[in-house]
Scaffold this active site. Structure first.
Site: not given
Ligand code: AMP
Length: 399
Positions: A7, A93, A182, A243, A386
């Protein structure tokens, strides 16, 4: 089979080597501050408990970063493999697959070019992901490599869910639409939850609630995503650590007119200075609980806003799905924070969601139900994984 998951961020590189027979990590690591004066690599050998190794020195670029990771992975004493030849595949990823990628893709020249073509949709992320791919192709030339996209799981949404009410030509010209992110996490917890419910995924209606520093929620009907809260970018939807989630888009014009802010400044404000942090100055839910326990009103407000937004989306997705078999909480807050789970589910009894306060208590490190036996809609906590999902998706793409 051993799969290395990579990643790659703009100044960091995370990796995990998984033994697919055991579906367990053998080693993992993170290289941080790439390109800065002093970089840091933290490597963990996870085969027998956890042994940690750290080096601090300049790490000029991702090529050096990945070579350092390989040095640790193949280290004569703590390396999980004797050489790179023992690594069977690499899974990357990639944040934005646009409309090009509806499934993981075995990497070849056409795939890297298509990832490049999607850079305008993810200008911060896709270039870093591509760097990781290019460096890995050089370091593991004989190893098959797969790109797994954050967006691909959501590509099953119907147009009524993903088209914005903007001039349609913007979608035609620039592919401005809802993508959702996600995806690996939503897919992993949806599949795991269906197994735990003892129902085929194709016959299961689920609301998957990923609450971490970034948060998103998805309505999953028969294993296919039919709606999700993030949009063109990961800024939309739920309130997050820094956010804002959903706001009136006219905030842009208002701030430009009234504070003379530039587009870049407003973008930075909405992405990095808003959410929990914008309300109470803290973006970690643990600190927020501590502060509200001491009477901090802003921390209390931030917590209430966060849970309220989750509740609103759960209600909306119950409507989208026409009822659900289960609501599934995951990620840092979803797995660990019983206050948030309880507040998000409270008052939804009429909609069939009855949480069990005792079962819900505390952090959950393993999947478990947290609803009352009479609850028509089950509520579960399912820890996400993940890296494992990327490795499983890579193996599936290669077989
Ligand atoms: P993630 O992005 O999934 O790694 O989640 C990170 C976030 O999870 C942190 O910013 C915290 O807000 C939250 N978190 C982690 N551990 C806990 C905990 N024990 N209780 C409440 N929140 C937690």
């Amino acid at each position: 089979m051993k799969i290395l998951v990579i990643n790659c961020g703009s100044s960091s590189l995370k990796y995990m080597l998984l033994d697919m027979k055991k579906q367990a990590p053998m080693s993992s690591g993170v290289v941080e501050r790439i390109g800065e004066d002093v970089g840091i690599i933290t490597h963990k050998d996870l085969r027998d408990g956890e042994r940690k190794f750290r080096e601090d020195h300049p790490i000029p670029d991702h090529d050096v970063a990945l070579r350092l990771a390989v040095d640790h992975l193949t280290h004569p004493e703590h390396g999980a493999v004797a050489g790179v030849h023992e690594i069977d595949a690499v899974g990357h990823r990639v944040v934005q697959g646009g409309e090009t990628f509806k499934a993981p893709a075995v990497i070849d020249k056409a795939v890297t070019e298509a990832i490049r073509a999607n850079i305008p949709l993810a200008p911060l992320h896709n270039p870093a992901n591509l760097t990781g791919i290019e460096v890995a192709l050089e370091l593991f030339p004989k190893c098959p490599q797969v790109a797994v996209f954050d967006t691909e799981f959501h590509q099953t949404m119907p147009p009524r869910a993903y088209i914005y009410a903007l001039p349609y030509r913007l979608y035609e010209e620039l592919r401005v639409r809802r993508y959702g992110f996600h995806g690996t996490s939503h897919r992993y917890v949806a599949r795991t939850a269906a197994k735990l419910l003892g129902k085929p995924l194709e016959k299961t209606k689920l609301i998957t609630v990923h609450l971490g520093n970034g948060s998103s929620i998805a309505a999953v009907d028969g294993g296919r995503c039919v709606d999700t809260s993030m949009g063109l970018t990961p800024l939309a939807g739920l309130m997050m650590g820094t956010r804002c989630g959903d706001v009136d888009p006219a905030v842009f014009t208002f701030l430009a007119d009234n504070k003379g802010m530039s587009i870049k400044e407003i973008d930075e404000l909405l992405n990095k200075q808003s959410g929990l942090k914008g309300i109470c100055g803290m973006n970690d839910m643990r600190d927020i609980h501590e502060a509200r326990a001491h009477g901090d009103e802003k921390a209390q407000l931030a917590f209430e806003m966060f849970a309220y937004r989750v509740k609103k989306y759960i209600g909306a997705y119950l409507a989208v799905l026409g009822g659900a078999d289960a609501v599934v909480f995951t990620a840092g807050i979803g797995e660990n924070d019983d206050f948030v789970r309880e507040a998000a589910c409270s008052g939804l009894e009429q909609l069939g969601i009855i949480i069990d306060q005792t079962a819900n208590q505390g952090r959950k490190t393993e999947a478990c139900p947290v609803h009352r036996p009479e609850s028509p809609v089950q509520v579960w906590v399912v820890p996400t994984d993940e890296e494992l999902e990327i490795a499983l998706a890579s193996r599936a793409a290669l077989s």
